[in-house]
Design an enzyme around this catalytic site. Structure first.
Site, PDB file in Angstrom:
ATOM      1  N   SER A  30      23.398 -32.400 -88.951  1.00 42.26           N
ATOM      2  CA  SER A  30      23.372 -31.271 -88.027  1.00 42.26           C
ATOM      3  C   SER A  30      22.144 -31.325 -87.102  1.00 42.26           C
ATOM      4  O   SER A  30      21.915 -32.338 -86.457  1.00 42.26           O
ATOM      5  CB  SER A  30      23.437 -29.980 -88.843  1.00 42.26           C
ATOM      6  OG  SER A  30      24.041 -28.989 -88.083  1.00 42.26           O
TER       7      SER A  30
ATOM      8  N   LYS B 187      20.677 -34.651 -85.013  1.00 42.16           N
ATOM      9  CA  LYS B 187      20.159 -34.815 -83.646  1.00 42.16           C
ATOM     10  C   LYS B 187      18.797 -35.506 -83.748  1.00 42.16           C
ATOM     11  O   LYS B 187      18.474 -36.440 -83.015  1.00 42.16           O
ATOM     12  CB  LYS B 187      19.990 -33.451 -82.953  1.00 42.16           C
ATOM     13  CG  LYS B 187      21.205 -32.499 -83.030  1.00 42.16           C
ATOM     14  CD  LYS B 187      20.932 -31.181 -82.301  1.00 42.16           C
ATOM     15  CE  LYS B 187      21.688 -29.956 -82.816  1.00 42.16           C
ATOM     16  NZ  LYS B 187      23.104 -29.916 -82.787  1.00 42.16           N
TER      17      LYS B 187
ATOM     18  N   TRP C 298      32.824 -26.752 -83.817  1.00 40.56           N
ATOM     19  CA  TRP C 298      31.579 -26.350 -83.132  1.00 40.56           C
ATOM     20  C   TRP C 298      30.783 -27.588 -82.692  1.00 40.56           C
ATOM     21  O   TRP C 298      30.133 -27.600 -81.656  1.00 40.56           O
ATOM     22  CB  TRP C 298      30.773 -25.486 -84.107  1.00 40.56           C
ATOM     23  CG  TRP C 298      29.455 -24.954 -83.661  1.00 40.56           C
ATOM     24  CD1 TRP C 298      28.234 -25.253 -84.186  1.00 40.56           C
ATOM     25  CD2 TRP C 298      29.214 -23.973 -82.646  1.00 40.56           C
ATOM     26  NE1 TRP C 298      27.254 -24.537 -83.559  1.00 40.56           N
ATOM     27  CE2 TRP C 298      27.818 -23.741 -82.607  1.00 40.56           C
ATOM     28  CE3 TRP C 298      30.035 -23.275 -81.754  1.00 40.56           C
ATOM     29  CZ2 TRP C 298      27.225 -22.843 -81.722  1.00 40.56           C
ATOM     30  CZ3 TRP C 298      29.441 -22.373 -80.865  1.00 40.56           C
ATOM     31  CH2 TRP C 298      28.061 -22.172 -80.857  1.00 40.56           C
TER      32      TRP C 298
ATOM     33  N   HIS D  43      31.481 -28.461 -91.974  1.00 41.40           N
ATOM     34  CA  HIS D  43      30.125 -28.884 -91.609  1.00 41.40           C
ATOM     35  C   HIS D  43      29.282 -29.051 -92.874  1.00 41.40           C
ATOM     36  O   HIS D  43      28.817 -28.064 -93.448  1.00 41.40           O
ATOM     37  CB  HIS D  43      29.565 -27.779 -90.716  1.00 41.40           C
ATOM     38  CG  HIS D  43      28.283 -28.100 -90.055  1.00 41.40           C
ATOM     39  ND1 HIS D  43      28.169 -29.068 -89.093  1.00 41.40           N
ATOM     40  CD2 HIS D  43      27.041 -27.569 -90.202  1.00 41.40           C
ATOM     41  CE1 HIS D  43      26.912 -29.120 -88.674  1.00 41.40           C
ATOM     42  NE2 HIS D  43      26.212 -28.229 -89.335  1.00 41.40           N
TER      43      HIS D  43
HETATM   44  C1  GCU Z   1      23.749 -24.322 -85.482  1.00 40.44           C
HETATM   45  C2  GCU Z   1      23.556 -25.009 -84.158  1.00 40.44           C
HETATM   46  C3  GCU Z   1      23.930 -26.482 -84.221  1.00 40.44           C
HETATM   47  C4  GCU Z   1      23.213 -27.151 -85.370  1.00 40.44           C
HETATM   48  C5  GCU Z   1      23.466 -26.380 -86.649  1.00 40.44           C
HETATM   49  C6  GCU Z   1      22.691 -26.883 -87.852  1.00 40.44           C
HETATM   50  O1  GCU Z   1      25.110 -24.245 -85.777  1.00 40.44           O
HETATM   51  O2  GCU Z   1      24.302 -24.325 -83.195  1.00 40.44           O
HETATM   52  O3  GCU Z   1      23.591 -27.135 -83.007  1.00 40.44           O
HETATM   53  O4  GCU Z   1      23.618 -28.487 -85.468  1.00 40.44           O
HETATM   54  O5  GCU Z   1      23.078 -25.038 -86.477  1.00 40.44           O
HETATM   55  O6  GCU Z   1      21.677 -27.519 -87.714  1.00 40.44           O
HETATM   56  O7  GCU Z   1      23.128 -26.570 -88.963  1.00 40.44           O
END
Ligand code: GCU
Length: 431
Positions: free
Chosen positions: A269, A273, A360, A410
């Site tokens: 997540s 990144k 998402w 997720h």
């Molecule tokens: C939120 C956010 C995402 C991210 C996620 C996470 O949903 O919008 O961009 O990847 O958190 O880190 O769990």
């Protein structure tokens, strides 16, 4: 006209100024459209070509890529998205082994805990690296480095793992952190990893930089000599996390039982990144894994599917540079897109993973990034995904660049780890 009305209001009083600013912020908030989950509403877009330099030169050799185009794209990612590379005094980085357990994980592993100080001899900021190393190997172990979200003690039920202690600046300083022991263990297939001959290191990401918009005061930013809050390309929080993980690799390089030439940076997540940026900017990492990284990670910004650039900047203003905030409503003007973040990793192997229910994060956009990074890998004579359409669920594809979309949401699951271990064997360690 409207601007001059606003301007004259500004001259009236301080109270009016704050009112105007507040309503402007409110209006901006309102302008963020609901997320799009309809493939037919994905706008037409053209991706920047990783193999055409800014002066128009076609990049058709490894040398041109390495000498000219890669540095250009790397600079663009710094200035547009993650921020400049921190200038910190590396002589103040110090490591202290705080614990060793010879028979962790049912006797299969050595557990080490090492504190990495970023500003020694000051005690903070620092990270506590938890490392499991397989026992009985006749060679140093290749390793995964993967930060965690809530503290080392959340990754396992093992009581030998020291609970993360929040410092007074941490967001979760008032939580009973011991009570979180094991809550995230399903994401950490430690025994499977050890059984396959890999070490794994983790640390709590907020020890590097707390995950909230605090004006960049409470983490490592004060150590960066070139940090300028007024610059459009200041080191963002993701940039700081990536820097901290590079310091964790510095530490792994000092541990004889670890094969530091074969360390894979992985993240889920927001930390996916971070893993992509960390692996792109620090070429010592032998491979990169992006697990459900989504917007600002593997997903193409131009698809505007699921979470979009305007929303991520509004929700998490500290993750990216000030400059990135300019692109919320004009992603087509970004001189980069996320396929080029993956291309920066070439020729090293990369794994992009999605989850079917995680719309998402735009699974298709994550796949398309991996696909559109292929021409750069091809320059090196390396294969890619081997498909042009997103594969069926639970069907991993690719060589060097790998991809899967698994069933479920997720998360990081045993299924994901199974694929990452195969990837590590076949692509990184080359067994
Ligand atoms: C939120 C956010 C995402 C991210 C996620 C996470 O949903 O919008 O961009 O990847 O958190 O880190 O769990």
């Amino acid at each position: 006209m409207r601007r001059s009305v606003v301007l004259s209001q500004w001259l009236l009083s301080a109270a009016t100024i704050s009112l105007v600013l507040a309503s402007h912020a409110f209006a901006q908030q309102q302008q963020i459209a609901p997320p799009n989950y309809d493939e037919s509403k994905v706008p037409a877009y053209e991706l920047p070509d990783p193999l055409v330099a800014q002066d128009g030169q076609v990049i058709d050799t490894v040398e041109l890529w390495t000498q000219k185009r890669r540095p250009e794209i790397l600079e663009l990612f710094k200035h547009e998205m993650f921020g400049v590379a921190p200038e910190a005094d590396l002589s103040k980085i110090a490591f202290e082994e705080t614990k060793t357990v010879d028979n962790a994980l049912g006797g299969k592993a050595i557990q080490k805990e090492v504190r990495v100080y970023f500003d020694a001899p000051n005690p903070t900021p620092c990270i506590d690296l938890l490392i499991f190393i397989p026992k009985g190997l006749d060679h140093p172990a290749p390793a995964f480095l993967m930060p965690n979200f809530q503290g080392n003690q959340t990754t396992t039920d093992e009581t030998s793992v020291t609970a993360y202690e929040a410092n007074d600046k941490a967001r979760n300083k008032d939580k009973d952190l011991e009570s979180l022991r094991g809550v995230a263990k399903s994401r950490w297939a430690f025994e499977k990893i050890i059984d396959r001959g890999y070490a794994i290191a983790t640390c709590h990401y907020e020890q590097i930089d707390p995950d909230y918009d605090d004006g960049f005061k409470n983490g490592v930013h004060p150590l960066f000599k070139n940090f300028d809050i007024n610059a459009s390309d200041y080191t963002s929080t993701i940039g700081a996390w990536a820097w901290g993980l590079s310091r964790a690799l510095d530490c792994l390089e000092t541990i004889p039982e670890i094969d530091a030439k074969h360390v894979i940076i992985a993240g889920h997540s927001r930390l996916g990144k971070t893993a992509l940026w960390c692996g792109a900017s620090d070429e010592r990492f032998a491979g990169v894994i992006s697990n459900d990284s989504g917007c600002g990670g593997a997903a193409l910004s131009r698809r505007e599917f699921g979470e979009r650039v305007d929303r991520i900047n509004a929700s998490f203003p500290h993750w990216f540079t000030k400059k990135f905030h300019e692109y919320g409503d004009k992603v087509n003007e970004l001189p980069i897109d996320e396929h080029e973040l993956i291309a920066l990793i070439a020729p090293r192997p990369v794994y992009v993973a999605s989850a079917q229910e995680d719309q998402w994060a735009d699974p298709k956009g994550e796949f398309l990034s991996a696909l559109n990074a292929e021409p750069v890998y091809a320059l090196f004579g390396l294969p890619g995904l081997g498909v042009t359409e997103q594969p069926e669920v639970n069907t991993p594809v690719g060589k060097t660049i790998r991809y899967h979309v698994r069933t479920g949401g997720h998360d990081v699951t045993d299924y994901d780890w199974e694929q990452y271990l195969n990837f590590a064997d076949e692509e990184v360690v080359g067994k």
